[in-house]
Design a protein around this motif. Structure first.
Motif, PDB file in Angstrom:
ATOM      1  N   ASP A 137      59.983  16.063  26.884  1.00 52.59           N
ATOM      2  CA  ASP A 137      60.390  16.214  28.277  1.00 52.59           C
ATOM      3  C   ASP A 137      61.741  16.906  28.365  1.00 52.59           C
ATOM      4  N   ASP A 138      61.849  17.838  29.324  1.00 55.87           N
ATOM      5  CA  ASP A 138      63.146  18.481  29.571  1.00 55.87           C
ATOM      6  C   ASP A 138      64.123  17.442  30.109  1.00 55.87           C
ATOM      7  N   ILE A 139      65.355  17.474  29.605  1.00 61.41           N
ATOM      8  CA  ILE A 139      66.358  16.478  29.976  1.00 61.41           C
ATOM      9  C   ILE A 139      66.820  16.654  31.427  1.00 61.41           C
TER      10      ILE A 139
ATOM     11  N   ASN B 217      58.971  31.452  29.549  1.00 62.25           N
ATOM     12  CA  ASN B 217      59.894  31.670  28.433  1.00 62.25           C
ATOM     13  C   ASN B 217      61.068  32.490  28.944  1.00 62.25           C
ATOM     14  N   ASN B 218      62.254  31.951  28.818  1.00 61.19           N
ATOM     15  CA  ASN B 218      63.473  32.674  29.148  1.00 61.19           C
ATOM     16  C   ASN B 218      63.990  33.305  27.864  1.00 61.19           C
ATOM     17  N   CYS B 219      64.182  34.627  27.885  1.00 62.89           N
ATOM     18  CA  CYS B 219      64.628  35.345  26.682  1.00 62.89           C
ATOM     19  C   CYS B 219      65.934  36.062  26.972  1.00 62.89           C
TER      20      CYS B 219
ATOM     21  N   GLN C 170      68.136  32.361  29.125  1.00 63.31           N
ATOM     22  CA  GLN C 170      68.018  31.498  27.941  1.00 63.31           C
ATOM     23  C   GLN C 170      69.365  30.850  27.627  1.00 63.31           C
ATOM     24  N   THR C 171      69.378  29.527  27.551  1.00 71.23           N
ATOM     25  CA  THR C 171      70.623  28.800  27.253  1.00 71.23           C
ATOM     26  C   THR C 171      70.572  28.103  25.904  1.00 71.23           C
ATOM     27  N   VAL C 172      69.382  27.923  25.344  1.00 65.63           N
ATOM     28  CA  VAL C 172      69.249  27.305  24.020  1.00 65.63           C
ATOM     29  C   VAL C 172      68.600  28.331  23.087  1.00 65.63           C
TER      30      VAL C 172
ATOM     31  N   PHE D 166      59.025  27.164  25.272  1.00 63.94           N
ATOM     32  CA  PHE D 166      58.238  27.472  26.459  1.00 63.94           C
ATOM     33  C   PHE D 166      58.326  26.272  27.389  1.00 63.94           C
ATOM     34  N   HIS D 167      58.671  26.544  28.642  1.00 66.45           N
ATOM     35  CA  HIS D 167      58.689  25.501  29.664  1.00 66.45           C
ATOM     36  C   HIS D 167      57.281  25.367  30.235  1.00 66.45           C
ATOM     37  N   ILE D 168      56.808  24.136  30.377  1.00 61.40           N
ATOM     38  CA  ILE D 168      55.582  23.853  31.137  1.00 61.40           C
ATOM     39  C   ILE D 168      56.037  23.078  32.361  1.00 61.40           C
TER      40      ILE D 168
HETATM   41  P1  AMP Z   1      66.522  27.705  28.764  1.00 57.45           P
HETATM   42  O1  AMP Z   1      67.519  27.779  29.889  1.00 57.45           O
HETATM   43  O2  AMP Z   1      65.245  28.442  29.026  1.00 57.45           O
HETATM   44  O3  AMP Z   1      67.154  28.069  27.436  1.00 57.45           O
HETATM   45  O4  AMP Z   1      66.073  26.200  28.701  1.00 57.45           O
HETATM   46  C1  AMP Z   1      66.771  25.208  28.007  1.00 57.45           C
HETATM   47  C2  AMP Z   1      66.281  23.901  28.532  1.00 57.45           C
HETATM   48  O5  AMP Z   1      66.609  22.911  27.589  1.00 57.45           O
HETATM   49  C3  AMP Z   1      66.892  23.493  29.871  1.00 57.45           C
HETATM   50  O6  AMP Z   1      65.856  23.313  30.831  1.00 57.45           O
HETATM   51  C4  AMP Z   1      67.615  22.180  29.528  1.00 57.45           C
HETATM   52  O7  AMP Z   1      67.529  21.231  30.569  1.00 57.45           O
HETATM   53  C5  AMP Z   1      66.866  21.730  28.282  1.00 57.45           C
HETATM   54  N1  AMP Z   1      67.614  20.861  27.375  1.00 57.45           N
HETATM   55  C6  AMP Z   1      68.868  21.056  26.884  1.00 57.45           C
HETATM   56  N2  AMP Z   1      69.200  20.063  26.048  1.00 57.45           N
HETATM   57  C7  AMP Z   1      68.139  19.219  25.996  1.00 57.45           C
HETATM   58  C8  AMP Z   1      67.862  17.996  25.306  1.00 57.45           C
HETATM   59  N3  AMP Z   1      68.754  17.436  24.483  1.00 57.45           N
HETATM   60  N4  AMP Z   1      66.660  17.409  25.512  1.00 57.45           N
HETATM   61  C9  AMP Z   1      65.750  17.957  26.336  1.00 57.45           C
HETATM   62  N5  AMP Z   1      65.949  19.106  27.005  1.00 57.45           N
HETATM   63  C10 AMP Z   1      67.120  19.731  26.846  1.00 57.45           C
END
Ligand code: AMP
Ligand code: ZN
Length: 113
Positions: free
Chosen positions: A28-30, A85-87, A93-95, A100-102
């Motif tokens: 699950d997304d946090i 998918n954010n690239c 993209q932050t991580v 892939f987000h569902i």
């Molecule tokens: P993106 O912006 O596409 O890179 O998505 C990164 C996602 O990771 C965001 O929706 C964040 O809420 C999620 N995220 C960051 N840290 C965690 C974590 N520790 N557990 C679950 N989701 C996370």
């Protein structure tokens, strides 16, 4: 490597696991943006969509199959869902570990903006 999703794979950072197999992890997304918001990642570190190659074909099929399973598990397979998918920077993209987000459980807006 200082990658939060690799740390989730290693169990060093807790997560609410939704699905797991030998190659794929979903949790699950946090910070959910929808009632259903699951992240699907390869267990091996791939920095972004840009780094995928034909060698990852089997992995990509596993990711797609896992998305179908998760949609059923989360009961959005019939109502519908969005795969994102954010690239890179402009993609949002932050991580820096491919994911892939569902998203579902509500009507998703389009264009995403
Ligand atoms: P993106 O912006 O596409 O890179 O998505 C990164 C996602 O990771 C965001 O929706 C964040 O809420 C999620 N995220 C960051 N840290 C965690 C974590 N520790 N557990 C679950 N989701 C996370
Ligand atoms: Zn990683």
């Amino acid at each position: 490597m200082d990658c939060i999703f690799c740390k989730i794979v290693q169990g060093e950072i807790p997560s609410k696991i939704v699905y797991e197999d030998d190659a794929v992890l979903a949790f699950d997304d946090i910070n959910p943006e929808a009632p259903v918001h699951v992240l699907v990642i390869p267990k091996k570190h791939i920095a972004s969509f840009n780094e995928l190659t034909a060698q990852d074909g089997e992995l990509l099929v596993k990711i797609m199959e896992s998305i179908q399973r998760i949609a059923i598990l989360k009961k959005v397979d019939q109502s519908g869902y969005r795969i994102v998918n954010n690239c890179g920077a402009d993609g949002g993209q932050t991580v820096g570990h491919l994911h892939f987000h569902i998203m579902g459980g509500r009507e998703m807006l389009w264009p995403a903006g």
